[in-house]
Design a protein around this motif. Sequence first.
Motif, PDB file in Angstrom:
ATOM      1  N   PHE A  71       0.808  -1.214   0.000  1.00  0.00           N
ATOM      2  CA  PHE A  71       0.000   0.000   0.000  1.00  0.00           C
ATOM      3  C   PHE A  71       0.846   1.271   0.000  1.00  0.00           C
ATOM      4  O   PHE A  71       0.304   2.373   0.099  1.00  0.00           O
ATOM      5  CB  PHE A  71      -0.908   0.010   1.241  1.00  0.00           C
ATOM      6  CG  PHE A  71      -1.638  -1.282   1.450  1.00  0.00           C
ATOM      7  CD1 PHE A  71      -2.648  -1.671   0.590  1.00  0.00           C
ATOM      8  CD2 PHE A  71      -1.280  -2.135   2.490  1.00  0.00           C
ATOM      9  CE1 PHE A  71      -3.310  -2.877   0.767  1.00  0.00           C
ATOM     10  CE2 PHE A  71      -1.933  -3.341   2.679  1.00  0.00           C
ATOM     11  CZ  PHE A  71      -2.958  -3.714   1.812  1.00  0.00           C
ATOM     12  N   LEU A  85      -4.344  -9.174  -4.599  1.00  0.00           N
ATOM     13  CA  LEU A  85      -4.509  -7.736  -4.475  1.00  0.00           C
ATOM     14  C   LEU A  85      -4.371  -7.096  -5.855  1.00  0.00           C
ATOM     15  O   LEU A  85      -3.427  -7.392  -6.593  1.00  0.00           O
ATOM     16  CB  LEU A  85      -3.447  -7.159  -3.533  1.00  0.00           C
ATOM     17  CG  LEU A  85      -3.708  -5.757  -2.968  1.00  0.00           C
ATOM     18  CD1 LEU A  85      -4.956  -5.766  -2.092  1.00  0.00           C
ATOM     19  CD2 LEU A  85      -2.499  -5.282  -2.166  1.00  0.00           C
ATOM     20  N   GLU A 139      -7.131  -0.833   2.071  1.00  0.00           N
ATOM     21  CA  GLU A 139      -7.648  -1.498   0.890  1.00  0.00           C
ATOM     22  C   GLU A 139      -9.166  -1.496   0.843  1.00  0.00           C
ATOM     23  O   GLU A 139      -9.846  -1.392   1.870  1.00  0.00           O
ATOM     24  CB  GLU A 139      -7.144  -2.933   0.795  1.00  0.00           C
ATOM     25  CG  GLU A 139      -7.736  -3.856   1.851  1.00  0.00           C
ATOM     26  CD  GLU A 139      -7.317  -5.303   1.664  1.00  0.00           C
ATOM     27  OE1 GLU A 139      -6.257  -5.557   1.043  1.00  0.00           O
ATOM     28  OE2 GLU A 139      -8.032  -6.198   2.162  1.00  0.00           O
TER      29      GLU A 139
END
Length: 216
Positions: A71, A85, A139
Amino acid sequence: MSIRAVATMLVVSLALGACAMGQQGSSQAPARLSLEAAARTAGQGGEASAPPQASSSLTVQVSAPWVAPAFAGERIAYRREPLRLEYYTLSRWAEPPQEAVAAVLTRRLEESGAFRVVLPPQARLSADRRLAVDLELLEERVPPVGPAPYGEAEVALRARWVQTSDGRVLASKRFAATAPVTQPNAEGAVAALGEALARVSEEVARWTLAVEAQGR
């Protein structure tokens, strides 16, 4: 049809195709979306923080957060499979996530009114306490791993309240919050992430006040 007519049609077709590709390329320039602005907007809609019982004379600095590698970049993450992801292709963060998180936490501690001064990470001044943060999760989860209809966003971080004089960790705690996504696009994801971050930062601010109250 003459050869000249065919050649003319080819030239026109190629020119139109080039124009169309050029327009598509310009229209698909990545949008820049601000997590800090989304959290600020979400915070304005919530209940005001309860004022502290007493204001301390402490100076506090918020450290630049560590961000989990998945991230840490400019890409906005989402998940539609448990172990996979993915990232939005046409949207990016307007600011690095660590800067957004630090700004939101700094503002929340300032708004609490419990400390004499609250310093951002870039300040080069001495402080009595330091808030160190590890951002573990940032997320969106879309169906089927997220709830219907559009999923949810989650922000999770671990906070440490540090006494700067000797580096001693006075307290440590993990915080997490989720918020529903209200539209199936990057804007909806960022709005929900901002709401989750606003909730987490509020919890962190209250926690720091409780830690200091226990230490008196």
